[in-house]
Design a protein around this motif. Structure first.
Motif, PDB file in Angstrom:
ATOM      1  N   HIS A  62      -1.367  -1.930  -8.898  1.00  5.70           N
ATOM      2  CA  HIS A  62      -0.288  -2.688  -8.241  1.00  5.70           C
ATOM      3  C   HIS A  62       0.971  -2.739  -9.121  1.00  5.70           C
ATOM      4  O   HIS A  62       1.480  -3.818  -9.461  1.00  5.70           O
ATOM      5  CB  HIS A  62      -0.779  -4.120  -7.936  1.00  5.70           C
ATOM      6  CG  HIS A  62       0.115  -4.825  -6.976  1.00  5.70           C
ATOM      7  ND1 HIS A  62       0.347  -4.393  -5.696  1.00  5.70           N
ATOM      8  CD2 HIS A  62       0.866  -5.947  -7.121  1.00  5.70           C
ATOM      9  CE1 HIS A  62       1.185  -5.194  -5.103  1.00  5.70           C
ATOM     10  NE2 HIS A  62       1.528  -6.154  -5.935  1.00  5.70           N
TER      11      HIS A  62
ATOM     12  N   HIS B 161      -3.378   1.061  -5.787  1.00  2.00           N
ATOM     13  CA  HIS B 161      -3.649  -0.244  -5.171  1.00  2.00           C
ATOM     14  C   HIS B 161      -4.165  -1.215  -6.235  1.00  2.00           C
ATOM     15  O   HIS B 161      -3.740  -2.364  -6.310  1.00  2.00           O
ATOM     16  CB  HIS B 161      -4.672  -0.082  -4.043  1.00  2.00           C
ATOM     17  CG  HIS B 161      -4.997  -1.361  -3.348  1.00  2.00           C
ATOM     18  ND1 HIS B 161      -4.117  -1.980  -2.492  1.00  2.00           N
ATOM     19  CD2 HIS B 161      -6.085  -2.163  -3.387  1.00  2.00           C
ATOM     20  CE1 HIS B 161      -4.646  -3.100  -2.044  1.00  2.00           C
ATOM     21  NE2 HIS B 161      -5.849  -3.244  -2.579  1.00  2.00           N
ATOM     22  N   TYR B 162      -5.070  -0.717  -7.080  1.00  2.00           N
ATOM     23  CA  TYR B 162      -5.643  -1.576  -8.126  1.00  2.00           C
ATOM     24  C   TYR B 162      -4.582  -1.975  -9.161  1.00  2.00           C
ATOM     25  O   TYR B 162      -4.456  -3.141  -9.532  1.00  2.00           O
ATOM     26  CB  TYR B 162      -6.820  -0.867  -8.818  1.00  2.00           C
ATOM     27  CG  TYR B 162      -7.213  -1.559 -10.103  1.00  2.00           C
ATOM     28  CD1 TYR B 162      -7.911  -2.769 -10.076  1.00  2.00           C
ATOM     29  CD2 TYR B 162      -6.835  -1.035 -11.342  1.00  2.00           C
ATOM     30  CE1 TYR B 162      -8.227  -3.440 -11.248  1.00  2.00           C
ATOM     31  CE2 TYR B 162      -7.154  -1.703 -12.515  1.00  2.00           C
ATOM     32  CZ  TYR B 162      -7.849  -2.899 -12.460  1.00  2.00           C
ATOM     33  OH  TYR B 162      -8.152  -3.570 -13.613  1.00  2.00           O
TER      34      TYR B 162
ATOM     35  N   GLN C 180     -13.634  -2.706  -4.536  1.00  2.00           N
ATOM     36  CA  GLN C 180     -12.581  -2.865  -3.520  1.00  2.00           C
ATOM     37  C   GLN C 180     -12.729  -1.895  -2.355  1.00  2.00           C
ATOM     38  O   GLN C 180     -12.277  -2.172  -1.260  1.00  2.00           O
ATOM     39  CB  GLN C 180     -11.218  -2.604  -4.156  1.00  2.00           C
ATOM     40  CG  GLN C 180     -10.502  -3.855  -4.620  1.00  2.00           C
ATOM     41  CD  GLN C 180      -9.256  -3.519  -5.438  1.00  2.00           C
ATOM     42  OE1 GLN C 180      -8.811  -2.377  -5.488  1.00  2.00           O
ATOM     43  NE2 GLN C 180      -8.714  -4.534  -6.076  1.00  2.00           N
ATOM     44  N   ARG C 181     -13.311  -0.743  -2.612  1.00  2.00           N
ATOM     45  CA  ARG C 181     -13.143   0.293  -1.594  1.00  2.00           C
ATOM     46  C   ARG C 181     -14.170   0.210  -0.469  1.00  2.00           C
ATOM     47  O   ARG C 181     -15.205  -0.453  -0.588  1.00  2.00           O
ATOM     48  CB  ARG C 181     -13.174   1.664  -2.255  1.00  2.00           C
ATOM     49  CG  ARG C 181     -14.539   2.043  -2.739  1.00  2.00           C
ATOM     50  CD  ARG C 181     -14.702   3.514  -2.548  1.00  2.00           C
ATOM     51  NE  ARG C 181     -15.687   4.074  -3.433  1.00  2.00           N
ATOM     52  CZ  ARG C 181     -15.572   5.264  -3.967  1.00  2.00           C
ATOM     53  NH1 ARG C 181     -14.495   5.970  -3.779  1.00  2.00           N
ATOM     54  NH2 ARG C 181     -16.536   5.731  -4.698  1.00  2.00           N
TER      55      ARG C 181
ATOM     56  N   ALA D  75      -6.480   4.488  -4.387  1.00  2.00           N
ATOM     57  CA  ALA D  75      -7.292   3.374  -4.910  1.00  2.00           C
ATOM     58  C   ALA D  75      -6.713   2.871  -6.237  1.00  2.00           C
ATOM     59  O   ALA D  75      -6.631   1.660  -6.482  1.00  2.00           O
ATOM     60  CB  ALA D  75      -8.737   3.832  -5.106  1.00  2.00           C
TER      61      ALA D  75
ATOM     62  N   ALA E 189     -13.654  -2.673 -10.562  1.00  2.00           N
ATOM     63  CA  ALA E 189     -12.830  -3.332  -9.541  1.00  2.00           C
ATOM     64  C   ALA E 189     -12.540  -2.364  -8.393  1.00  2.00           C
ATOM     65  O   ALA E 189     -12.634  -2.736  -7.217  1.00  2.00           O
ATOM     66  CB  ALA E 189     -11.537  -3.839 -10.163  1.00  2.00           C
ATOM     67  N   MET E 190     -12.236  -1.121  -8.727  1.00  2.00           N
ATOM     68  CA  MET E 190     -11.945  -0.134  -7.659  1.00  2.00           C
ATOM     69  C   MET E 190     -13.195   0.161  -6.849  1.00  2.00           C
ATOM     70  O   MET E 190     -13.138   0.319  -5.634  1.00  2.00           O
ATOM     71  CB  MET E 190     -11.384   1.140  -8.278  1.00  2.00           C
ATOM     72  CG  MET E 190      -9.935   1.019  -8.657  1.00  2.00           C
ATOM     73  SD  MET E 190      -9.304   2.526  -9.386  1.00  2.00           S
ATOM     74  CE  MET E 190      -9.394   2.117 -11.110  1.00  2.00           C
TER      75      MET E 190
ATOM     76  N   ALA F 165     -11.584  -1.815 -14.753  1.00  2.00           N
ATOM     77  CA  ALA F 165     -10.774  -1.200 -13.695  1.00  2.00           C
ATOM     78  C   ALA F 165     -11.654  -0.376 -12.754  1.00  2.00           C
ATOM     79  O   ALA F 165     -11.537  -0.473 -11.527  1.00  2.00           O
ATOM     80  CB  ALA F 165      -9.689  -0.318 -14.320  1.00  2.00           C
TER      81      ALA F 165
END
Ligand SMILES: Cc1ncc(COP(=O)(O)O)c(C=O)c1O
Length: 359
Positions: A96, A93-94, A241-242, A90, A237-238, A234
């Motif tokens: 990047h 991916h965040y 996203q998941r 995760a 956002a994670m 952060a």
């Protein structure tokens, strides 16, 4: 390389390969607390079996509160996951990253996660002459074009814990150069009194700490880990996203139950103080082995008798150790051995005496 070959604990595969029954193999290849899961957790699961009939709280509020309370930070700085592994993926991916640095040897999943995002990976070799520890030379290797650096403290597979003073220098340099520093503290609970870098979270929003409960609390099959960072943006956002419900209800219950189990924690530290000293000394008596002093619950060795395949030889005695040939930076002569109960550790020492032909 196949995923199955990258980790310890692969008893089934090794049993098939060597024509043994899995139950007959004593597993020294996975670094799991031999005390087994805490009885407080077993009881809590038995008492709460009907949790399986409901979706877990999608935000895992009680779990995040328990983790934040344990660390002494805001629940907004915590993200629980299905093992630290989910969070490694995760986070990469965040973030990047375009360019990331990985010390080698190190845990395989950082590389697999980075490779998903077509990242340029810069290997940073840790040397045997430094006992595989990073030194101040790492500070000069950190350049502004780097996006992130992974460190594992204590490191897997070498079992070495870098000094706090060096970690703080690295943290400072990463902040100055806007490099995200990901510090994997999955084994830190085995070091009594160590809180790792948690005290520095608020001062360093570029710091991400990974923790795992699967090793210390012996729940690799249940799975639970968490990520800490003062960078709430952060974490949010994670979280957004998941996929939903990646942590099952019993794993969430584990996080709400075991962190306060003082008796289990003390018993574990007592076992490890005794058995770490015993096995380290016993292994050191073999002139055929180079043995590194362990910080956690596993011991890293190099077999000096290069013609002898130690993993294969020990499998004849139904003992499985982790070979490290597939770690970049290591060779077929390096192995990692989990510290187990006294009786099992003695069994390993006896088998090694036979393998090396000692009386
Ligand atoms: C250094 C390190 N980090 C993370 C993990 C993953 O742990 P988890 O079981 O919590 O996914 C492991 C597992 O072996 C590990 O050795």
């Amino acid at each position: 390389m196949a995923k199955s070959g990258q980790h310890g604990g692969n008893v089934l595969q090794m049993a098939e390969q060597y024509g043994l029954t899995p139950d007959s193999i004593l597993d020294f290849s996975a670094n799991i607390n031999p005390l087994g899961m805490p009885s407080s957790l077993k009881q809590a699961i038995i008492n709460n079996l009907d949790l399986a009939e409901h979706y877990p709280d999608i935000d895992y509020r009680r779990l995040h509160d328990a983790l934040a309370c344990h660390i002494g930070c805001s629940p907004r700085s915590v993200l629980a996951g299905n093992g630290a592994t989910e969070l490694i993926f995760a986070l990469t991916h965040y973030l990047h990253p375009q360019k990331a640095m990985l010390p080698i040897p190190g845990f395989a999943e950082y590389r697999r996660a980075l490779e998903r995002g077509s990242c340029n990976i810069l290997d940073y070799t840790l040397h045997e002459s430094d006992d595989y520890q990073p030194t101040e030379a790492l500070l000069d290797a950190l350049t502004p074009d780097l996006d992130c650096l992974f460190l594992c403290t204590p490191n897997n597979p070498t079992g070495q814990q870098p000094p706090l003073s060096l970690l703080l220098q690295i943290l400072d340099r990463c902040r100055a150069l806007q490099i995200s520093l990901i510090v994997d503290e999955s084994f830190i609970d085995f070091l009594p009194g160590q809180t790792g870098l948690t005290a520095y979270l608020n001062d360093y929003p570029n710091l991400y700490i990974l923790r795992s409960l699967t090793k210390f609390f012996a729940i690799p099959g249940l799975r639970l880990g968490y990520l800490l960072s003062a960078n709430e943006q952060a974490i949010n956002a994670m979280r957004d996203q998941r996929e939903p419900w990646t942590i099952n209800a019993f794993a969430a219950l584990a996080g709400e139950t075991v962190l306060d189990d003082r008796v289990y924690i003390q018993q574990t530290h007592h076992w490890l103080a005794t058995e770490q000293a015993y096995l380290y000394q016993a292994l050191n008596e073999f002139k055929e082995l180079h043995v590194w002093r362990p910080a956690a619950n596993y011991i890293f060795i190099r077999n000096r008798q290069t013609g002898l395949q130690l993993q294969e030889e020990l499998l004849r005695h139904h003992l499985l150790i982790r070979h490290c040939a597939n770690y970049p930076g290591l060779s077929a002569h390096h192995y990692r051995i989990a510290i187990k109960s006294h009786a099992h550790n003695q069994q390993l020492v006896t088998a090694l005496k036979q393998v090396f032909g000692h009386g």
